[in-house]
Motif scaffolding. Sequence first.
Motif, PDB file in Angstrom:
ATOM      1  N   PHE A 192      31.762  46.009  29.000  1.00 28.89           N
ATOM      2  CA  PHE A 192      33.186  46.278  28.826  1.00 28.89           C
ATOM      3  C   PHE A 192      33.971  45.743  30.021  1.00 28.89           C
ATOM      4  O   PHE A 192      35.001  45.079  29.870  1.00 28.89           O
ATOM      5  N   PHE A 193      33.465  46.013  31.224  1.00 27.65           N
ATOM      6  CA  PHE A 193      34.149  45.586  32.438  1.00 27.65           C
ATOM      7  C   PHE A 193      34.060  44.073  32.623  1.00 27.65           C
ATOM      8  O   PHE A 193      35.013  43.452  33.105  1.00 27.65           O
ATOM      9  N   ASP A 194      32.932  43.486  32.224  1.00 31.89           N
ATOM     10  CA  ASP A 194      32.791  42.030  32.298  1.00 31.89           C
ATOM     11  C   ASP A 194      33.840  41.342  31.423  1.00 31.89           C
ATOM     12  O   ASP A 194      34.489  40.386  31.847  1.00 31.89           O
ATOM     13  N   VAL A 195      34.005  41.835  30.203  1.00 33.74           N
ATOM     14  CA  VAL A 195      34.981  41.238  29.284  1.00 33.74           C
ATOM     15  C   VAL A 195      36.397  41.513  29.789  1.00 33.74           C
ATOM     16  O   VAL A 195      37.252  40.616  29.779  1.00 33.74           O
ATOM     17  N   ALA A 196      36.668  42.729  30.256  1.00 36.48           N
ATOM     18  CA  ALA A 196      37.991  43.054  30.791  1.00 36.48           C
ATOM     19  C   ALA A 196      38.320  42.146  31.977  1.00 36.48           C
ATOM     20  O   ALA A 196      39.464  41.691  32.124  1.00 36.48           O
ATOM     21  N   HIS A 197      37.328  41.847  32.804  1.00 37.73           N
ATOM     22  CA  HIS A 197      37.527  40.936  33.934  1.00 37.73           C
ATOM     23  C   HIS A 197      37.839  39.530  33.434  1.00 37.73           C
ATOM     24  O   HIS A 197      38.782  38.886  33.899  1.00 37.73           O
ATOM     25  N   ARG A 198      37.053  39.062  32.490  1.00 39.47           N
ATOM     26  CA  ARG A 198      37.263  37.717  31.930  1.00 39.47           C
ATOM     27  C   ARG A 198      38.654  37.580  31.311  1.00 39.47           C
ATOM     28  O   ARG A 198      39.268  36.525  31.366  1.00 39.47           O
ATOM     29  N   LEU A 199      39.156  38.683  30.745  1.00 42.32           N
ATOM     30  CA  LEU A 199      40.470  38.666  30.100  1.00 42.32           C
ATOM     31  C   LEU A 199      41.606  38.978  31.080  1.00 42.32           C
ATOM     32  O   LEU A 199      42.762  39.079  30.676  1.00 42.32           O
ATOM     33  N   GLY A 200      41.261  39.137  32.362  1.00 42.89           N
ATOM     34  CA  GLY A 200      42.268  39.320  33.394  1.00 42.89           C
ATOM     35  C   GLY A 200      42.810  40.723  33.563  1.00 42.89           C
ATOM     36  O   GLY A 200      43.837  40.917  34.205  1.00 42.89           O
ATOM     37  N   ARG A 201      42.111  41.709  33.037  1.00 43.59           N
ATOM     38  CA  ARG A 201      42.610  43.084  33.140  1.00 43.59           C
ATOM     39  C   ARG A 201      41.849  43.942  34.147  1.00 43.59           C
ATOM     40  O   ARG A 201      42.309  45.021  34.486  1.00 43.59           O
ATOM     41  N   PHE A 202      40.695  43.505  34.593  1.00 43.75           N
ATOM     42  CA  PHE A 202      39.912  44.308  35.532  1.00 43.75           C
ATOM     43  C   PHE A 202      39.417  43.445  36.667  1.00 43.75           C
ATOM     44  O   PHE A 202      38.917  42.340  36.455  1.00 43.75           O
ATOM     45  N   VAL A 203      39.571  43.967  37.880  1.00 41.84           N
ATOM     46  CA  VAL A 203      39.032  43.321  39.072  1.00 41.84           C
ATOM     47  C   VAL A 203      38.237  44.382  39.810  1.00 41.84           C
ATOM     48  O   VAL A 203      38.755  45.461  40.086  1.00 41.84           O
TER      49      VAL A 203
END
Length: 110
Positions: free
Chosen positions: A63-74
């Motif tokens: 979930f966090f990997d995809v959120a990072h890829r989509l620019g929402r999680f760092v």
Amino acid sequence: MILVPAGGLSTTVPGLAQRVRTYLQQIAEAFEYLMEEDAGDGQPFIAALVISKARAGLSAPGFFDVAHRLGRFVGNPSGPEASAFHGAAFATTAAFWAAAAAETAERDIA
């Protein structure tokens, strides 16, 4: 050990385990697709509502990997920033879908 599923076709435990892994992979891919759609629509991630029992109520690392890829999680998917991000994402998503359900119910009554 041989298991007999509904329909009468037999399978082995390793065969069943492989099927379960395949289903879990398909579910993970479906959540990734939903996250991409949500990001494209500017909506909160509905996948934030899916939590991992093994991670004390957080979503899985994917979930966090995809959120990072989509620019929402760092940040680190196992660090404190993950907990803060997930808590906010969960609350935002729950509120978004509760409002959508209320709006739909209101329209249905009218």
